[in-house]
Design a protein around this motif. Structure first.
Motif, PDB file in Angstrom:
ATOM      1  N   LEU A 136      10.529   4.598  -5.718  1.00 26.50           N
ATOM      2  CA  LEU A 136       9.110   4.210  -5.730  1.00 26.50           C
ATOM      3  C   LEU A 136       8.292   5.338  -5.130  1.00 26.50           C
ATOM      4  O   LEU A 136       8.602   5.858  -4.054  1.00 26.50           O
ATOM      5  N   LYS A 137       7.236   5.712  -5.851  1.00 17.10           N
ATOM      6  CA  LYS A 137       6.470   6.904  -5.492  1.00 17.10           C
ATOM      7  C   LYS A 137       5.015   6.575  -5.224  1.00 17.10           C
ATOM      8  O   LYS A 137       4.117   7.198  -5.785  1.00 17.10           O
ATOM      9  N   GLY A 138       4.806   5.539  -4.423  1.00 15.58           N
ATOM     10  CA  GLY A 138       3.430   5.191  -4.069  1.00 15.58           C
ATOM     11  C   GLY A 138       2.922   4.006  -4.867  1.00 15.58           C
ATOM     12  O   GLY A 138       2.052   4.151  -5.717  1.00 15.58           O
ATOM     13  N   VAL A 139       3.471   2.809  -4.556  1.00 22.74           N
ATOM     14  CA  VAL A 139       3.050   1.596  -5.265  1.00 22.74           C
ATOM     15  C   VAL A 139       1.927   0.904  -4.490  1.00 22.74           C
ATOM     16  O   VAL A 139       2.034   0.703  -3.278  1.00 22.74           O
TER      17      VAL A 139
ATOM     18  N   LYS B  47       0.825  -1.214   0.000  1.00 17.96           N
ATOM     19  CA  LYS B  47       0.000   0.000   0.000  1.00 17.96           C
ATOM     20  C   LYS B  47       0.850   1.250   0.000  1.00 17.96           C
ATOM     21  O   LYS B  47       1.690   1.433   0.894  1.00 17.96           O
ATOM     22  N   ASP B  48       0.644   2.085  -0.999  1.00 16.09           N
ATOM     23  CA  ASP B  48       1.268   3.408  -1.105  1.00 16.09           C
ATOM     24  C   ASP B  48       2.743   3.383  -0.702  1.00 16.09           C
ATOM     25  O   ASP B  48       3.199   4.191   0.106  1.00 16.09           O
ATOM     26  N   LEU B  49       3.483   2.467  -1.298  1.00 12.70           N
ATOM     27  CA  LEU B  49       4.880   2.249  -0.914  1.00 12.70           C
ATOM     28  C   LEU B  49       5.807   3.272  -1.573  1.00 12.70           C
ATOM     29  O   LEU B  49       5.836   3.415  -2.797  1.00 12.70           O
ATOM     30  N   HIS B  50       6.531   3.974  -0.730  1.00  9.11           N
ATOM     31  CA  HIS B  50       7.532   4.949  -1.189  1.00  9.11           C
ATOM     32  C   HIS B  50       8.900   4.435  -0.767  1.00  9.11           C
ATOM     33  O   HIS B  50       9.113   4.148   0.412  1.00  9.11           O
ATOM     34  N   VAL B  51       9.833   4.332  -1.694  1.00  9.45           N
ATOM     35  CA  VAL B  51      11.150   3.769  -1.395  1.00  9.45           C
ATOM     36  C   VAL B  51      12.256   4.657  -1.963  1.00  9.45           C
ATOM     37  O   VAL B  51      12.200   5.068  -3.124  1.00  9.45           O
TER      38      VAL B  51
HETATM   39 MG    MG Z   1       1.922   8.549  -2.145  1.00  7.97          MG
END
Ligand code: MG
Ligand code: ADP
Ligand code: MG
Length: 257
Positions: free
Chosen positions: A26-29, A7-11
């Motif tokens: 990653l901008k929200g996966v 959910k909404d993964l930012h990396v």
């Molecule tokens: Mg996001």
């Protein structure tokens, strides 16, 4: 059934030069994979596909800034790398590592022990490994060689799928498993992946830049990555469109990467 829920993964990824600021990849996966399902993750080079797999596996260079990853409701991101493997997450590396001095048969038994919580009975295990190796057309002498040492590209891929068949992970992530395989090897490797799918024990995340492997492994779901996000999700028809038109629609100005 088990579900991997992202959910909404930012990396962020740390740069080689430690003093340089990390870059957001990653901008929200958002992605949900349930056992028995096969999801193809496609996308242009540099769109963040491998970053997603490393983040799920817990690679130290990849920092999760926000968002969540759960497996059967359990927080994956708070687990150590070992705990993730024991929880049933399997990552076949795009560039599999060499482990000198550890024979393949010992490596596999150790991995199976970790996943199953107890060491498989030796006689039964030896039979199981022999059968799986013969199914994948792997030379029996391989069992005694060091993990990945001097393996050809095709041999490494077969070894990955051997692990998949023996360890039966709850979630398997295969990153560019088709790269460097000739048609015969691709068929053997795909047959192995399909046997894992038929067991319906786990869910499969099949990361691939090219559509070629999807002729052998038919995903029910296809997701296109672009600039660190899932830009579009659909069924097999989305892969057909990519086969015909490539990623142009996803890489135009503004789409990034
Ligand atoms: Mg996001
Ligand atoms: P894909 O697998 O879709 O080709 P990646 O996840 O490998 O994409 O890479 C996404 C972006 O992150 C690329 O721009 C890549 O250069 C960058 N990147 C990935 N890993 C690192 C790293 N260790 N250091 C610096 N940049 C990285
Ligand atoms: Mg990649």
């Amino acid at each position: 059934k088990t579900t991997l829920e992202i959910k909404d993964l930012h990396v962020n990824v740390a740069q080689e030069n430690d003093s340089a600021a990390p870059i957001e990849i990653l901008k929200g996966v958002d992605l949900t994979i349930t056992s028995g399902e096969t999801h193809a993750i496609m996308g242009p080079n540099g769109s963040g596909k491998s970053t997603l797999s490393y983040a799920i596996a817990g690679h130290p260079r990849y920092e999760v800034v926000s968002g969540s990853v759960t497996l059967g409701g359990e927080d994956v991101l708070s687990m150590s790398v070992d705990e993730r493997a024991r929880a049933g997450i399997f990552l076949a590396m795009q560039y599999p590592v060499e482990v000198p001095g550890v024979s393949m048969s010992n490596f596999l038994r150790t991995a199976a022990t970790a996943v199953r919580g107890e060491a498989p009975k030796l006689r039964h295990w030896v039979k199981e490994v022999k059968q799986a190796m013969s199914d994948l057309d792997i030379d029996p002498a391989f069992a005694e060689r060091s993990v990945n040492e001097g393996f050809s590209g095709g041999e490494k891929k077969r070894h990955e799928v051997l692990q998949l068949e023996l360890l039966k992970p709850r979630i398997a992530i295969l990153d560019e498993t088709d790269s460097g395989l000739d048609v015969d090897a691709l068929r053997i490797v795909s047959d192995g992946v399909n046997r894992y799918r038929e067991s319906e024990q786990g869910g499969l995340m099949l990361i691939t830049h090219y559509t070629r492997i999807l002729r052998y492994i038919k995903p029910e779901f296809v997701h296109v990555f672009s600039n660190g996000r899932v830009a579009e999700s659909g069924g097999p028809e989305l892969a057909d469109e990519l086969e015909e038109h490539g990623y142009e629609r996803f890489t135009r100005a503004g789409a990034g990467a």
